[in-house]
Design a protein around this motif. Structure first.
Motif: not given
Length: 202
Positions: A99-109, A141-144, A165-172
């Protein structure tokens, strides 16, 4: 008294680092994010797709890292444990198209947070570091900040590009990453100790 504080700090940070490692390496679902294999739900899946597609590391390394999570998923879903040589097929990681790298630069966080979370989980087994916690914060931060995040309509939640985001597991996971930092736990315990002592002698 000081020895008791050190003992509690050690117990808390040791337990938290193991919990964090478990959630990361046994691939407990933390989020929903579109990736090369369709939808990735863990930092391990997301980084594996990137590493295999870019051919940064050999496929056998990715297979070895993914296998514990594959076993956990099979047991949890009451399915047969996959063969070691079939792990990449199970995750649909064979023959990934570049996949072109520019696509992943958009989701670098999101990518950087996933890498740091995995590295922090490994290092945290031996030494207390903030790497895993920083990775989790960067990941959140990147997801939000993604435009498709937090869309609660049922029609969108089932969309292939939906981000959640699956908040229960993410919070833990975030909490365990924070509590695995020995110095920060020590500061918290000391703060509570000072507050308790102050109230006791009032």
């Amino acid at each position: 008294m000081a020895s008791k504080v050190r003992k509690w700090v050690t117990i808390v940070s040791f337990t938290a680092s193991r919990i964090f490692f478990f959630f990361i390496f046994f691939q407990i679902p933390l989020f929903r994010f579109p990736c090369r294999i369709g939808t990735c739900m863990t930092p391990m899946e997301l980084t594996s797709t990137q590493l295999l597609a870019s051919e940064v590391i050999p496929s056998w390394v990715v297979t070895a890292v993914l296998y514990p999570g594959a076993i956990a998923k099979a047991l949890f879903n009451d399915k047969p444990i996959p063969k070691y040589n079939a792990v990449l097929d199970t995750y649909k990681l064979k023959n990934l198209k570049q996949v072109p790298s520019v696509t992943y630069l958009q989701h670098i966080e999101v990518l950087a947070g996933s890498y740091l979370a995995i590295a922090g989980a490994m290092i945290g087994l031996y030494r207390s570091r903030r790497l895993g916690f920083i990775g989790m914060l960067l990941l959140i931060w990147g997801l939000s900040k993604e435009p498709h995040f937090n869309k609660r309509h049922e029609s969108f939640k089932n969309h292939k590009n939906a981000i959640d985001v699956y908040y229960p597991t993410m919070s833990i996971t975030v909490l365990s990453a924070f509590l695995s930092i020995r110095n920060d736990v020590k500061n918290i315990v000391s703060c509570f100790k000072w507050t308790f002592s102050k109230s006791k002698y009032k």
